[in-house]
Design a protein around this motif. Structure first.
Motif, PDB file in Angstrom:
ATOM      1  N   PRO A  23     133.380  34.135 153.265  1.00 12.06           N
ATOM      2  CA  PRO A  23     132.093  34.428 152.615  1.00 12.06           C
ATOM      3  C   PRO A  23     132.039  33.899 151.179  1.00 12.06           C
ATOM      4  CG  PRO A  23     132.996  36.392 153.679  1.00 12.06           C
ATOM      5  CD  PRO A  23     134.087  35.362 153.665  1.00 12.06           C
ATOM      6  N   VAL A  24     130.969  33.184 150.874  1.00 14.91           N
ATOM      7  CA  VAL A  24     130.711  32.719 149.514  1.00 14.91           C
ATOM      8  C   VAL A  24     129.647  33.600 148.867  1.00 14.91           C
ATOM      9  CG1 VAL A  24     130.020  30.742 148.115  1.00 14.91           C
ATOM     10  CG2 VAL A  24     131.307  30.380 150.217  1.00 14.91           C
ATOM     11  N   LEU A  25     128.700  34.048 149.684  1.00 18.91           N
ATOM     12  CA  LEU A  25     127.719  35.058 149.295  1.00 18.91           C
ATOM     13  C   LEU A  25     127.724  36.134 150.373  1.00 18.91           C
ATOM     14  CD1 LEU A  25     124.707  32.773 148.285  1.00 18.91           C
ATOM     15  CD2 LEU A  25     126.258  33.954 146.711  1.00 18.91           C
ATOM     16  N   TRP A  26     127.611  37.391 149.967  1.00 19.05           N
ATOM     17  CA  TRP A  26     127.707  38.468 150.942  1.00 19.05           C
ATOM     18  C   TRP A  26     126.581  39.480 150.712  1.00 19.05           C
ATOM     19  CZ3 TRP A  26     130.351  38.954 155.295  1.00 19.05           C
ATOM     20  CH2 TRP A  26     130.433  40.213 155.899  1.00 19.05           C
ATOM     21  N   ASP A  27     125.665  39.554 151.680  1.00 13.02           N
ATOM     22  CA  ASP A  27     124.584  40.560 151.660  1.00 13.02           C
ATOM     23  C   ASP A  27     123.852  40.592 150.313  1.00 13.02           C
ATOM     24  OD1 ASP A  27     124.959  41.292 154.260  1.00 13.02           O
ATOM     25  OD2 ASP A  27     126.113  43.093 153.816  1.00 13.02           O
ATOM     26  N   VAL A  28     123.442  39.438 149.832  1.00 11.51           N
ATOM     27  CA  VAL A  28     122.813  39.359 148.508  1.00 11.51           C
ATOM     28  C   VAL A  28     121.330  39.712 148.597  1.00 11.51           C
ATOM     29  CG1 VAL A  28     122.181  37.848 146.589  1.00 11.51           C
ATOM     30  CG2 VAL A  28     124.462  37.665 147.636  1.00 11.51           C
ATOM     31  N   ASP A  29     120.959  40.773 147.911  1.00 12.31           N
ATOM     32  CA  ASP A  29     119.551  41.144 147.723  1.00 12.31           C
ATOM     33  C   ASP A  29     119.170  40.764 146.293  1.00 12.31           C
ATOM     34  OD1 ASP A  29     119.493  42.245 150.261  1.00 12.31           O
ATOM     35  OD2 ASP A  29     119.911  44.273 149.558  1.00 12.31           O
ATOM     36  N   PHE A  30     118.129  39.959 146.172  1.00 14.40           N
ATOM     37  CA  PHE A  30     117.800  39.354 144.876  1.00 14.40           C
ATOM     38  C   PHE A  30     116.295  39.141 144.829  1.00 14.40           C
ATOM     39  CE2 PHE A  30     117.575  34.955 142.781  1.00 14.40           C
ATOM     40  CZ  PHE A  30     117.556  35.455 141.493  1.00 14.40           C
ATOM     41  N   ALA A  31     115.633  39.749 143.863  1.00 15.13           N
ATOM     42  CA  ALA A  31     114.186  39.584 143.741  1.00 15.13           C
ATOM     43  C   ALA A  31     113.818  39.399 142.280  1.00 15.13           C
ATOM     44  CB  ALA A  31     113.447  40.788 144.320  1.00 15.13           C
ATOM     45  N   VAL A  32     113.032  38.368 142.004  1.00 13.55           N
ATOM     46  CA  VAL A  32     112.611  38.052 140.635  1.00 13.55           C
ATOM     47  C   VAL A  32     111.103  38.185 140.550  1.00 13.55           C
ATOM     48  CG1 VAL A  32     112.561  36.303 138.827  1.00 13.55           C
ATOM     49  CG2 VAL A  32     114.519  36.434 140.375  1.00 13.55           C
ATOM     50  N   PRO A  33     110.594  38.991 139.630  1.00 13.98           N
ATOM     51  CA  PRO A  33     109.143  39.110 139.493  1.00 13.98           C
ATOM     52  C   PRO A  33     108.509  37.816 138.997  1.00 13.98           C
ATOM     53  CG  PRO A  33     110.251  40.276 137.713  1.00 13.98           C
ATOM     54  CD  PRO A  33     111.321  39.840 138.661  1.00 13.98           C
ATOM     55  N   ALA A  34     107.311  37.543 139.432  1.00 12.95           N
ATOM     56  CA  ALA A  34     106.594  36.352 138.969  1.00 12.95           C
ATOM     57  C   ALA A  34     106.428  36.418 137.459  1.00 12.95           C
ATOM     58  CB  ALA A  34     105.235  36.266 139.663  1.00 12.95           C
ATOM     59  N   GLY A  35     106.666  35.276 136.796  1.00 12.83           N
ATOM     60  CA  GLY A  35     106.508  35.198 135.354  1.00 12.83           C
ATOM     61  C   GLY A  35     107.740  35.536 134.552  1.00 12.83           C
ATOM     62  N   ALA A  36     108.881  35.748 135.224  1.00  9.48           N
ATOM     63  CA  ALA A  36     110.122  36.079 134.515  1.00  9.48           C
ATOM     64  C   ALA A  36     110.902  34.821 134.169  1.00  9.48           C
ATOM     65  CB  ALA A  36     110.983  37.004 135.368  1.00  9.48           C
ATOM     66  N   ARG A  37     111.780  34.953 133.167  1.00 10.33           N
ATOM     67  CA  ARG A  37     112.814  33.959 132.900  1.00 10.33           C
ATOM     68  C   ARG A  37     114.131  34.596 133.305  1.00 10.33           C
ATOM     69  NH1 ARG A  37     113.185  33.354 127.190  1.00 10.33           N
ATOM     70  NH2 ARG A  37     111.521  34.864 126.907  1.00 10.33           N
ATOM     71  N   CYS A  38     114.642  34.215 134.455  1.00 10.45           N
ATOM     72  CA  CYS A  38     115.789  34.904 135.050  1.00 10.45           C
ATOM     73  C   CYS A  38     117.030  34.021 135.041  1.00 10.45           C
ATOM     74  CB  CYS A  38     115.460  35.316 136.485  1.00 10.45           C
ATOM     75  SG  CYS A  38     116.840  36.138 137.343  1.00 10.45           S
ATOM     76  N   ALA A  39     118.150  34.590 134.596  1.00 12.35           N
ATOM     77  CA  ALA A  39     119.440  33.910 134.637  1.00 12.35           C
ATOM     78  C   ALA A  39     120.270  34.476 135.789  1.00 12.35           C
ATOM     79  CB  ALA A  39     120.184  34.105 133.328  1.00 12.35           C
ATOM     80  N   ILE A  40     121.037  33.587 136.412  1.00  9.74           N
ATOM     81  CA  ILE A  40     122.051  34.002 137.381  1.00  9.74           C
ATOM     82  C   ILE A  40     123.396  33.734 136.722  1.00  9.74           C
ATOM     83  CG2 ILE A  40     123.040  33.640 139.665  1.00  9.74           C
ATOM     84  CD1 ILE A  40     120.318  32.544 140.548  1.00  9.74           C
ATOM     85  N   VAL A  41     124.156  34.785 136.471  1.00 11.80           N
ATOM     86  CA  VAL A  41     125.428  34.629 135.780  1.00 11.80           C
ATOM     87  C   VAL A  41     126.539  35.297 136.573  1.00 11.80           C
ATOM     88  CG1 VAL A  41     124.321  34.516 133.507  1.00 11.80           C
ATOM     89  CG2 VAL A  41     125.135  36.711 134.373  1.00 11.80           C
ATOM     90  N   GLY A  42     127.758  34.819 136.334  1.00 10.22           N
ATOM     91  CA  GLY A  42     128.926  35.353 137.019  1.00 10.22           C
ATOM     92  C   GLY A  42     130.101  34.427 136.812  1.00 10.22           C
ATOM     93  N   PRO A  43     131.298  34.829 137.237  1.00 15.29           N
ATOM     94  CA  PRO A  43     132.490  34.007 137.031  1.00 15.29           C
ATOM     95  C   PRO A  43     132.461  32.745 137.890  1.00 15.29           C
ATOM     96  CG  PRO A  43     132.994  35.894 138.421  1.00 15.29           C
ATOM     97  CD  PRO A  43     131.597  36.103 137.924  1.00 15.29           C
ATOM     98  N   ASN A  44     133.371  31.824 137.620  1.00 15.80           N
ATOM     99  CA  ASN A  44     133.503  30.636 138.445  1.00 15.80           C
ATOM    100  C   ASN A  44     133.787  31.032 139.889  1.00 15.80           C
ATOM    101  OD1 ASN A  44     133.179  28.948 136.230  1.00 15.80           O
ATOM    102  ND2 ASN A  44     135.368  28.763 135.842  1.00 15.80           N
ATOM    103  N   GLY A  45     133.147  30.354 140.820  1.00 15.06           N
ATOM    104  CA  GLY A  45     133.342  30.674 142.225  1.00 15.06           C
ATOM    105  C   GLY A  45     132.554  31.868 142.711  1.00 15.06           C
ATOM    106  N   ALA A  46     131.624  32.351 141.882  1.00 15.59           N
ATOM    107  CA  ALA A  46     130.846  33.544 142.244  1.00 15.59           C
ATOM    108  C   ALA A  46     129.754  33.251 143.259  1.00 15.59           C
ATOM    109  CB  ALA A  46     130.232  34.171 140.990  1.00 15.59           C
ATOM    110  N   GLY A  47     129.410  31.968 143.455  1.00  9.55           N
ATOM    111  CA  GLY A  47     128.353  31.615 144.395  1.00  9.55           C
ATOM    112  C   GLY A  47     127.006  31.358 143.748  1.00  9.55           C
ATOM    113  N   LYS A  48     126.988  31.118 142.443  1.00  6.81           N
ATOM    114  CA  LYS A  48     125.718  30.969 141.727  1.00  6.81           C
ATOM    115  C   LYS A  48     124.944  29.739 142.211  1.00  6.81           C
ATOM    116  CE  LYS A  48     127.782  30.860 137.687  1.00  6.81           C
ATOM    117  NZ  LYS A  48     129.199  31.041 138.102  1.00  6.81           N
TER     118      LYS A  48
END
Length: 252
Positions: A23-48
């Motif tokens: 698994p590289v990503l596992w059961d990822v629930d992710f929702a960004v509201p319209a009009g946001a400036r959203c960052a995806i952050v995490g360690p190396n190999g996190a699946g970003k």
């Protein structure tokens, strides 16, 4: 096109991606509201980067659902712009800055129709927005890394999308380019656009973005930066200690 406030710009439900059964990503629930400036952050190999590519249909998930403004991605393709990692591009390809930016219009024109004066005007405006109007006829290979990144942002701008995905847009660029990119992000947000970017610098997170996903194979935390960037969430995402975690604890 106006978006209903209760419909996220992008949403994933139980998305799982695996390479050779790992698994590289596992059961990822992710929702960004319209009009946001959203960052995806995490360690190396996190699946970003994998998460971005999965949302864009470049990688097929093992399980889960993905929606753009409440519908499958293939029905919303024209509402989405994408800036890949600069290192994944062949910068030696013989083409000019103008030609690269005009490529952003092909999704609207189709590959058989050539860009005209209207498209050139859009490209010139986009290059002006990123401070590259004086390089319009320069070969892309002759530019610095920061200049190349600005040109790719201009290419995304001429797509006139509503939702933009950027993979490490600040990597390998100088501070002047970094600030120029952030200024464009803010301008886009003021126009109702949504930005989702893979980011690596926790120090600048609160200045560059207002929403964040902390990712380490799983979605560890999601929400406004001020609420999510806590020592507990950072420790769960990164493990161990970091300077930012320690400073957060001292301020409590």
């Amino acid at each position: 096109m106006a978006n209903r406030a209760d419909v996220p710009a992008v949403a994933t439900l139980d998305v799982t991606v695996a390479y050779q059964e790992k698994p590289v990503l596992w059961d990822v629930d992710f929702a960004v509201p319209a009009g946001a400036r959203c960052a995806i952050v995490g360690p190396n190999g996190a699946g970003k980067s994998t998460l971005l590519k999965t949302i864009l249909g470049l990688i097929r998930p093992v399980a889960g659902q993905i929606e753009i403004f409440g519908k499958p991605y293939h029905r919303q393709r024209r509402r989405v712009g994408y800036v890949p990692q600069r290192g994944s591009v062949d910068w030696d390809f013989p083409t000019t800055v103008l030609d690269v930016v005009l490529m952003g219009r092909y999704g609207h024109l189709g590959w058989l129709r050539r860009p005209g004066q209207a498209e050139r005007g859009m490209a010139e405006v986009a290059l002006m927005r990123v401070g590259m109007q004086d390089y319009i006829h320069r070969q892309i290979s002759q530019l610095s890394g920061g200049q190349q990144q600005r040109v790719f942002l201009a290419r995304a701008l001429v797509q006139d999308a509503e939702l933009y995905f950027l993979d490490e847009p600040f990597t390998g660029v100088d501070i002047t380019t970094e600030r120029a990119i952030v200024d464009v992000f803010i301008e886009m947000q003021q126009q109702g656009k949504t930005i989702v970017a893979v980011h690596h610098d926790l120090e600048t997170l609160k200045d560059y973005f207002d929403w964040v996903l902390l990712l380490n194979v799983r979605a560890e935390a999601l929400g406004p930066v001020a609420d999510v960037l806590t020592p507990e969430n950072l420790r769960r995402t990164y493990g161990g200690r970091s300077g930012l975690i320690e400073r957060g604890e001292e301020q409590q």
